[in-house]
Structure formats: structure tokens, C-alpha cells
Design a protein around this motif. Structure first.
Motif, PDB file in Angstrom:
ATOM      1  N   ALA A 604       0.837  -1.209   0.000  1.00 52.80           N
ATOM      2  CA  ALA A 604       0.000   0.000   0.000  1.00 52.80           C
ATOM      3  C   ALA A 604       0.867   1.252   0.000  1.00 52.80           C
ATOM      4  O   ALA A 604       1.812   1.369   0.779  1.00 52.80           O
ATOM      5  CB  ALA A 604      -0.915  -0.002   1.225  1.00 52.80           C
ATOM      6  N   ARG A 605       0.546   2.209  -0.847  1.00 54.03           N
ATOM      7  CA  ARG A 605       1.319   3.455  -0.928  1.00 54.03           C
ATOM      8  C   ARG A 605       1.003   4.406   0.224  1.00 54.03           C
ATOM      9  O   ARG A 605       1.773   5.317   0.500  1.00 54.03           O
ATOM     10  CB  ARG A 605       1.051   4.153  -2.262  1.00 54.03           C
ATOM     11  CG  ARG A 605       1.611   3.415  -3.463  1.00 54.03           C
ATOM     12  CD  ARG A 605       1.397   4.220  -4.733  1.00 54.03           C
ATOM     13  NE  ARG A 605       2.100   5.495  -4.703  1.00 54.03           N
ATOM     14  CZ  ARG A 605       3.379   5.655  -5.053  1.00 54.03           C
ATOM     15  NH1 ARG A 605       4.099   4.599  -5.425  1.00 54.03           N
ATOM     16  NH2 ARG A 605       3.944   6.837  -5.034  1.00 54.03           N
ATOM     17  N   CYS A 606      -0.132   4.201   0.882  1.00 54.39           N
ATOM     18  CA  CYS A 606      -0.509   5.125   1.964  1.00 54.39           C
ATOM     19  C   CYS A 606       0.405   5.013   3.170  1.00 54.39           C
ATOM     20  O   CYS A 606       0.527   5.959   3.958  1.00 54.39           O
ATOM     21  CB  CYS A 606      -1.958   4.912   2.380  1.00 54.39           C
ATOM     22  SG  CYS A 606      -2.314   3.215   2.870  1.00 54.39           S
ATOM     23  N   CYS A 607       1.047   3.846   3.366  1.00 55.68           N
ATOM     24  CA  CYS A 607       1.923   3.667   4.527  1.00 55.68           C
ATOM     25  C   CYS A 607       3.279   3.089   4.149  1.00 55.68           C
ATOM     26  O   CYS A 607       4.188   3.036   4.979  1.00 55.68           O
ATOM     27  CB  CYS A 607       1.257   2.810   5.587  1.00 55.68           C
ATOM     28  SG  CYS A 607       0.753   1.177   4.977  1.00 55.68           S
ATOM     29  N   ASN A 608       3.409   2.604   2.890  1.00 53.41           N
ATOM     30  CA  ASN A 608       4.696   2.187   2.355  1.00 53.41           C
ATOM     31  C   ASN A 608       5.425   1.177   3.250  1.00 53.41           C
ATOM     32  O   ASN A 608       6.511   1.455   3.744  1.00 53.41           O
ATOM     33  CB  ASN A 608       5.562   3.449   2.144  1.00 53.41           C
ATOM     34  CG  ASN A 608       6.850   3.145   1.421  1.00 53.41           C
ATOM     35  OD1 ASN A 608       6.907   2.225   0.612  1.00 53.41           O
ATOM     36  ND2 ASN A 608       7.884   3.911   1.728  1.00 53.41           N
ATOM     37  N   HIS A 628      -0.682  -3.466   4.302  1.00 53.02           N
ATOM     38  CA  HIS A 628      -0.572  -2.213   5.051  1.00 53.02           C
ATOM     39  C   HIS A 628       0.238  -2.435   6.328  1.00 53.02           C
ATOM     40  O   HIS A 628       0.219  -3.529   6.910  1.00 53.02           O
ATOM     41  CB  HIS A 628      -1.958  -1.697   5.471  1.00 53.02           C
ATOM     42  CG  HIS A 628      -2.818  -1.270   4.341  1.00 53.02           C
ATOM     43  ND1 HIS A 628      -2.978   0.043   3.965  1.00 53.02           N
ATOM     44  CD2 HIS A 628      -3.594  -2.000   3.482  1.00 53.02           C
ATOM     45  CE1 HIS A 628      -3.812   0.123   2.948  1.00 53.02           C
ATOM     46  NE2 HIS A 628      -4.208  -1.112   2.628  1.00 53.02           N
ATOM     47  N   CYS A 632      -0.656   2.023   9.990  1.00 54.27           N
ATOM     48  CA  CYS A 632      -1.080   2.822   8.835  1.00 54.27           C
ATOM     49  C   CYS A 632      -2.193   3.783   9.246  1.00 54.27           C
ATOM     50  O   CYS A 632      -3.116   3.397   9.974  1.00 54.27           O
ATOM     51  CB  CYS A 632      -1.591   1.893   7.734  1.00 54.27           C
ATOM     52  SG  CYS A 632      -2.351   2.767   6.346  1.00 54.27           S
ATOM     53  N   ASN A 634      -4.659   4.737   7.719  1.00 54.51           N
ATOM     54  CA  ASN A 634      -5.968   4.282   7.241  1.00 54.51           C
ATOM     55  C   ASN A 634      -6.449   3.010   7.938  1.00 54.51           C
ATOM     56  O   ASN A 634      -7.585   2.571   7.732  1.00 54.51           O
ATOM     57  CB  ASN A 634      -5.915   4.016   5.736  1.00 54.51           C
ATOM     58  CG  ASN A 634      -5.738   5.292   4.940  1.00 54.51           C
ATOM     59  OD1 ASN A 634      -6.238   6.338   5.344  1.00 54.51           O
ATOM     60  ND2 ASN A 634      -5.024   5.217   3.832  1.00 54.51           N
ATOM     61  N   ASP A 736       4.310   8.345   2.941  1.00 57.96           N
ATOM     62  CA  ASP A 736       4.082   8.282   1.497  1.00 57.96           C
ATOM     63  C   ASP A 736       5.383   8.326   0.713  1.00 57.96           C
ATOM     64  O   ASP A 736       6.328   9.032   1.068  1.00 57.96           O
ATOM     65  CB  ASP A 736       3.209   9.460   1.043  1.00 57.96           C
ATOM     66  CG  ASP A 736       1.823   9.370   1.640  1.00 57.96           C
ATOM     67  OD1 ASP A 736       1.380   8.245   1.881  1.00 57.96           O
ATOM     68  OD2 ASP A 736       1.209  10.426   1.854  1.00 57.96           O
TER      69      ASP A 736
END
Length: 738
Positions: A604-608, A628, A632, A634, A736
Motif C-alpha cells: 500500500a502506498r498510503c503507509c509504504n 498495510h 497505517c 488508514n 508516502d
């Protein structure tokens, strides 16, 4: 050694002189026993090593004693304020508690220290004008006018202390802050002497060449200037003595910063500035004769020297909001040179020198309505939590608008004060928000005028209203005062919220009629699909009929159908993972649901996440799995709304590939610091740099480095090494990818 760190030899000599002066100056307001107790407390703090220097090397002890001295000498504040300054660091460093101070020195001192600590805590967080902290900082000011005065005095004290400070960037930073914020505040409170010194020192630190040029020219022309002042004063002095006045006449050279401002404004050189000084006549006259005597002197002087009517300023009839009273005239003196003459009384002069603090003493009250009005309006604007309004009020300070005021009357004869350029709309909102919201115009001097009409001093204004009128967006262009714009925005927001509430209720009723239970996630998709950024705008459009309710529901049903079809494979996570056996890229292994390996997934790019992070899997609507990090941002929302799509996951085996990780680095903008950081990265085994972006502002840089690492252990090792680079303030992993 410890004593040396608190005060060096020159500072010790200065402290002894300042302490003696403060003791003499406050002998009538601070009890000797109380002063002795304060001294003993400070000595105890010094012995404990809790009264040293700030992070820039300035002595806190000297700074506090000189700040108290400035307030005592230049402002004349009461004992509680001075005691609070002397004890501030004692409480801030934990030598005494606020409760201890309250018990020994009273609740007012304790409250003032608490407010100072609160303000300082906000101020020390690198507060910028656009930040929420800046708004809170100003609200702290508005709680107690003495807080403003203490911070102004402290700023002046600091400006004097840093004259020889080795860090020029630091001096420029303090000077800019003084010029932008504290000098206008000092002006606002009538502390003109402090304001002038702050502006002079600010110019000295930010433009030394210009400062030295003007100072040098003033020194060279001093003898000639003094001779001219003496020749100008002589006939006035003789005339006033013949008229039986008791008075004092002073010749005052204008400040270096005000001369520089004239040079810039008039676009001339120093030699072309003629009004370098002003003459001040201070009358010793009874209160009941003050105005009449000032006008008598005005008449006598204008009979002797030709006046310039366009440059007359009458602050006797209507004083400034900070209590300033004086008559200013500019007359043509010998050699055809214009000379400014200020006429005031001893009482007026003390108020002019010490501002509102002196005004309080003469009025016999703790607060003066002019200051209260200003603080209340500032508090009202700031509490709107409107960033633009905050910037507006700061802009008002720096533009020096506070002297340019308009005075108008209501039909009943009540006098109101507004900023120059204020419109009928501004006046309506000044009286009451409800009146402003319904304003359609006004009768100004018995003539109908529109809401955009600009008021002039002396106008009599009667606001005209209509029950059908509501605030409009273009009113923000008509309003001049920040307070008015804040009220208009608030009214527009409230109207929009009412419309949105009505639109939402209407939509929910239709949903109910069609036996549909709306889901929040699908509603968000609907709103975005229809082109709205926020829900309130969507619901307002429904209320206004710009969107048909049934069309909106039909679109919702379409989205719901697409979502259901896209999740046709949506089964319990356990069932899903048993059928997924696709090898992932690289040699690293991810175990999903504690039993299966080689599952197809994406990071996931939101938490890398990278190898070594604690992770979980999430089944997407397209049928894949996104990995994730457990922390994260999200994650809480995913678990709450889609718990059935969460699967366990963990790393296993050895990492065989590299992952992208972003580091956010903040540090001093020193030469070579970036080179040192990149050098460390290049020497680190198993680490490669993929991208770097650097921003520099006010002596600090903020950089984002994207590096390729094999796992969290390598990344943590790299972070520790970067933290050792001189000048680096903080290094942290960003979520990110850049």
C-alpha cells in the motif's frame, strides 16, 4: 564555572546596575520584604543551576531583570506584572509551582505567570502566521493586555542584548519579528518610545549600511540642527512666558527608521529631508483648562509662523483609541524650513510616553474602553478559526492602519469609530451581526447610499434593512474591516449548513421511500462522481434544486450495483486465501493468514511498508491484496468499515529484494550538510538513494530522501547515522513515497 555560565564579567556589572535601578524605581510599589524574598528565590534557582541561558546563549537572569526595568521605567506597570516577570523562569524551570506562587504572592501574579508560560509554549513551536498556533498565540495576548506589554518589553530587551551576538541569522530573525509584530503592537498601545527603538534596532540588524549612513549624517549635522532648534524655540519661549504659561519645550530628532521611511516614501536622499526634528511644547496646566490652553498656544504659534493646514492633526477633540491626546501642526520656520510642533499637557505627555498603562492610572481603572474594543475585535476575528481573517488582522498591524480612523454618528448621536475606508456594510456589522445580515443600504446625512458607500468622519448613518435580505458572497469584496469579513463568512457558512441540512433530510426521506439503506462509503463515491469536493456543497445543491433528488438516488443505485459486482469474489478471508497461490516478485516471503505463502499482493502506498514492519492484508474490491503497516493511518477506518476483508500477514524468511522508504530530514541550512548526509548514504552497504528533494526557508532546510533498503533493521541503522550529522535536528520515516 557554573556562575560564569550564568553571567560573564560584563553581564555581571550590567546586572548589578540594573538590579539597583529596579530596586530604587519600584521601592514605592514592591514591598522590601517581598523583593528580598524574590531575590532569595532567584539565588536559590541559580545555585540549583536552573537559571542559566537560553538556547542562543542569552542570559535569562539579565533578560528578566532588564525586561522588568523597561516596563517599570518606560511603561510604569503595577507591582504584580513586575513580580510575575521576575518569577516567570522560577516557575517555568520547576523551582516553584504555580500554587506556591499563588500562596506567596497572590492569585493575580500566579495567573499572569500561567498565561506567560502558555504564550511562550505556543511561541516556541516555530509558530508561523498561517498556523493554528499563531491564532492561539494572539488569543493568549487578548486574554490580558499585560501579556502583550511584557512580550513587547522582552522583545526590546532581547534586541538590545543581541547587538554583539555572533549569529547574524538569529539577529535578523529577531529583528524581522520585532518590526513585523512587536513594533506595531507597541504603537497600538501608545508605547511610541519603545516602538521607535524597536524599529531603529530592527533597521540596524537588517540593513546596517543604511542605518550607519543615517546615524552618521545625524551626528555630523547635530550642531547645526541644535542651533536651528534654539533659534526656532527662542521667540516661542519668550511669547509663552509673557502669556503666563508654565511649560517645557523640547526639541526631538526623529528616529532613524522614520527618517528612512521618509526617504523611501519621498524617493529622496538624506540631504533632501528637512523635517528631521519636531518641537514639543508641554504645558503644566489644570485638567479643566487643558484643551483651552492647548488651543491658545496653537493660536499664538500659528500667528508667529505660517502653518500648513493640510498637515494639522487634532487628537484633542477625538483622542486616538490608545488614549493619545495632542495637537500637531507643521509651520514654516526660519530659512523656509518646515517644522512640526506638538502641543500637549504634562498628563497627555505621560500618556504619550507610557501609552495605555498611564491612561489607566489617570482614569483610575484597570482597563480602558479603547483597548477593550480592540482586544474584543481581535479575539472575535481570531476565534472564527478563519486563516484568512487571521492574516487580515496581522496585515492591519503591519500596514500601520491603526491610526487612520473614521468617526461617524448614529441618528441618536452615539459616536462610533471604524477603520479608514469603512463602508455602510462595515458599520451595520459593527452595530450588530443581525443588522449587517439584513442591510440593504443606509441614509447617510439624510441621503440614501448603497452598502458599498465609504463613510467619512462626521457622517450621520442610519442603516436600512429588509427581512428578505441575506448575506452574499460578493459582500466580502465590499467589506473593508477584517471583523466584518469574518462575520460575513460565518453567516454564509451558517446559511450553507442550513441549506445542506435541509437537502440531506430531503434525500434521506427519498431513500427511505425507496427502501434503500444508504452506506457512507457509497455516498462518498456518489458525491465525488457528481463533482463535489465536500458533502455540504452536494446537499446544498440538492436543497437549491440544482440536482434532482431522484437522479442522485439512481446514480447511487448504479454505484452500489458496480460495487457489488466488483466484489462478487467477496467471501470470507479464510476461503479467499486458500485459493490464492501466486508467487510474489523477489525472494522475500510473506505469510498470509499464518498458513499460506506466495500470495499475489501489492504494498500500500498510503503507509509504504517494508520488510520487517508489522503488517496486515486487505482484500481490495478488484480482488487483490494490499499490504498495510499495522500503524497505517488508514488502518482504523479499514478495520471499522471492512473488517471482513482484513487478513493476517507477516514477513518470513530473509529479505531478498529492496524496498523504497522515505526519510524526512529537518536541519539547519548549513553549507555542506546535504553533502554530509548523502555521503553517509553512499557508504552504507545495502542502501541506495533513489530521489532527493530539499526546501530551504528562514535558515532551516527540510528534505525528503527516498532510499532503497532491504529491511527495517537497515533503515533504522541509517536513521541513527544521519542523526549524528552536525546541524540535523530531526530524522523520521515518512509514510508516502515522494
Amino acid at each position: 564555572m557554573q556562575k560564569q555560565s550564568i553571567l560573564d564579567d560584563s553581564e555581571r556589572r550590567e546586572f548589578i546596575v540594573s538590579y539597583a535601578r529596579l530596586r530604587r524605581q519600584t521601592s514605592d510599589i514592591i514591598d522590601p520584604e517581598k523583593f528580598k524574598a524574590i531575590k532569595e528565590t532567584i539565588v536559590s534557582a541559580i545555585e540549583l543551576g536552573r537559571y542559566g541561558r537560553d538556547k542562543h546563549g542569552n542570559s535569562l537572569l539579565l533578560r528578566n531583570i532588564n525586561t522588568a526595568l523597561i516596563l517599570s521605567r518606560e511603561v510604569g506597570l503595577e507591582s504584580n506584572t513586575l513580580v510575575a516577570i521576575l518569577l516567570y523562569n522560577i516557575v517555568a524551570e520547576g523551582v516553584k509551582s504555580v500554587e506556591d506562587v499563588e500562596k506567596e504572592y497572590g492569585a493575580d501574579v500566579a495567573t499572569l505567570i500561567t498565561r506567560l508560560i502558555k504564550t511562550e509554549s505556543l511561541y516556541s513551536r516555530n509558530t508561523t502566521v498561517k498556523s493554528d498556533n499563531f491564532r492561539k498565540l494572539f488569543l493568549s495576548f487578548a486574554e490580558d493586555a499585560r501579556v502583550i506589554m511584557i512580550l513587547i518589553a522582552d522583545c526590546l530587551c532581547l534586541m538590545r542584548m543581541i547587538n554583539t551576538h555572533p549569529d547574524n541569522d538569529y539577529r535578523v530573525s529577531i529583528a524581522s519579528e520585532a518590526s513585523y509584530l512587536y513594533a506595531p503592537l507597541a504603537h497600538r498601545l501608545g508605547l511610541y518610545k519603545i516602538k521607535s527603538e524597536l524599529e531603529d534596532l530592527s533597521l540596524k540588524y537588517t540593513n546596517r549600511e543604511v542605518y550607519d549612513m543615517i546615524a552618521s549624517n545625524l551626528n555630523q549635522t547635530k550642531a547645526k540642527r541644535d542651533k536651528y532648534i534654539a533659534s526656532f524655540i527662542a521667540p516661542i519661549k519668550k511669547m509663552l512666558e509673557e502669556e503666563g504659561f508654565r511649560f517645557e519645550i523640547k526639541g526631538r530628532t526623529k528616529s532613524i527608521s522614520s527618517i528612512y521611511n521618509k526617504m523611501k516614501k519621498q524617493k529622496v536622499e538624506f540631504k533632501d529631508i528637512y523635517d528631521l526634528f519636531a518641537i514639543r511644547i508641554i504645558l503644566d496646566t489644570p485638567l479643566e483648562k487643558e484643551k483651552s490652553d492647548c488651543w491658545r498656544v496653537f493660536t499664538l504659534i500659528t500667528a508667529m509662523y505660517t502653518p500648513n493646514p493640510s498637515r494639522m492633526r487634532d487628537w484633542l477633540t477625538i483622542p486616538k483609541s490608545n488614549g493619545y491626546e495632542s495637537l500637531h501642526i507643521t509651520v514654516l520656520g526660519p530659512e523656509s524650513r518646515w517644522v512640526e510642533v506638538q502641543i500637549r499637557t504634562v498628563r497627555m505627555n505621560e500618556i504619550a510616553e507610557q501609552g495605555l498603562a498611564a491612561h489607566w492610572r489617570y482614569k483610575g481603572v484597570r482597563s480602558e474602553s479603547g483597548l477593550d474594543d480592540w482586544l474584543n475585535s481581535m479575539r472575535e476575528v481570531l476565534e472564527s478559526s478563519d486563516e484568512k481573517a487571521t492574516l487580515d488582522i496581522i496585515k492591519d498591524f503591519s500596514k500601520d492602519n491603526y491610526d487612520k480612523e473614521v468617526f461617524v454618528f448614529s441618528p441618536k448621536g452615539d459616536l462610533y469609530k471604524l477603520g479608514r475606508g469603512a463602508t455602510v456594510l462595515d458599520f451595520a456589522y459593527l452595530i450588530h451581526t443581525g443588522l449587517g445580515n439584513r442591510c440593504v443600504g443606509a441614509k447617510v446625512n439624510e441621503r440614501n447610499q448603497p452598502i458599498k458607500y465609504q463613510l467619512k468622519s462626521g457622517d450621520t448613518v442610519e442603516i436600512l434593512t429588509s427581512s428578505q435580505q441575506t448575506p452574499k458572497q460578493d459582500w466580502l469584496k465590499i467589506a473593508v474591516l477584517p471583523r466584518t469579513r469574518s462575520k460575513i463568512r460565518q453567516s454564509l457558512k451558517e446559511a450553507e449548513n442550513r441549506e445542506a441540512e435541509f437537502g440531506k433530510e430531503m434525500l434521506m426521506r427519498r431513500f427511505k421511500n425507496r427502501k434503500i439503506e444508504p452506506e457512507e462509503s457509497l455516498m462518498t463515491k456518489l458525491i465525488k462522481k457528481l463533482g463535489f469536493k465536500v458533502a455540504t456543497m452536494f446537499y446544498s445543491a440538492l436543497s437549491q434544486g440544482r440536482i434532482d433528488v431522484n437522479d442522485a438516488i439512481d446514480k447511487y443505485v448504479e454505484i452500489q450495483k458496480e460495487e457489488t459486482e466488483g466484489l462478487a469474489v467477496q467471501r470470507p478471508a479464510e476461503e479467499y486465501v486458500q485459493q490464492s497461490h501466486i508467487a510474489a516478485d523477489g525472494e522475500d516471503i510473506l505469510v498470509i493468514d499464518e498458513s499460506l505463502k506466495d500470495i499475489d499482493y501489492k504494498l500500500a502506498r498510503c503507509c509504504n511498508p517494508i520488510y520487517g514492519d508489522e503488517v496486515f492484508g486487505f482484500i481490495t474490491s478488484q480482488g487483490g491484496i494490499k499490504i498495510h503497516k499495522k500503524e497505517c493511518p488508514n488502518a482504523p477506518d479499514l478495520r471499522k468499515r471492512y473488517g471482513y476483508r482484513i487478513v493476517k500477514a507477516r514477513w518470513s524468511g530473509k529479505s531478498g529484494t529492496q524496498y523504497a522508504a522515505v526519510l524526512r530530514i529537518v536541519g539547519h541550512d548549513d553549507i555542506g550538510i546535504v553533502t554530509n548526509i548523502t555521503s553517509i548514504i553512499s557508504k552504507e552497504a545495502g542502501v541506495t538513494m533513489r530521489n532527493i528533494s530539499i526546501e530551504s526557508n528562514d535558515g532551516l532546510f527540510q528534505g525528503h530522501l527516498t532510499v532503497m533498503v532491504s529491511d527495517t533493521y537497515v533503515l533504522e541503522s541509517l536513521i541513527k547515522k544521519i542523526r549524528t550529522v552536525k546541524g540535523v535536528k530531526s530524522v523520521e520515516r515518512a509514510a508516502d513515497l515522494q
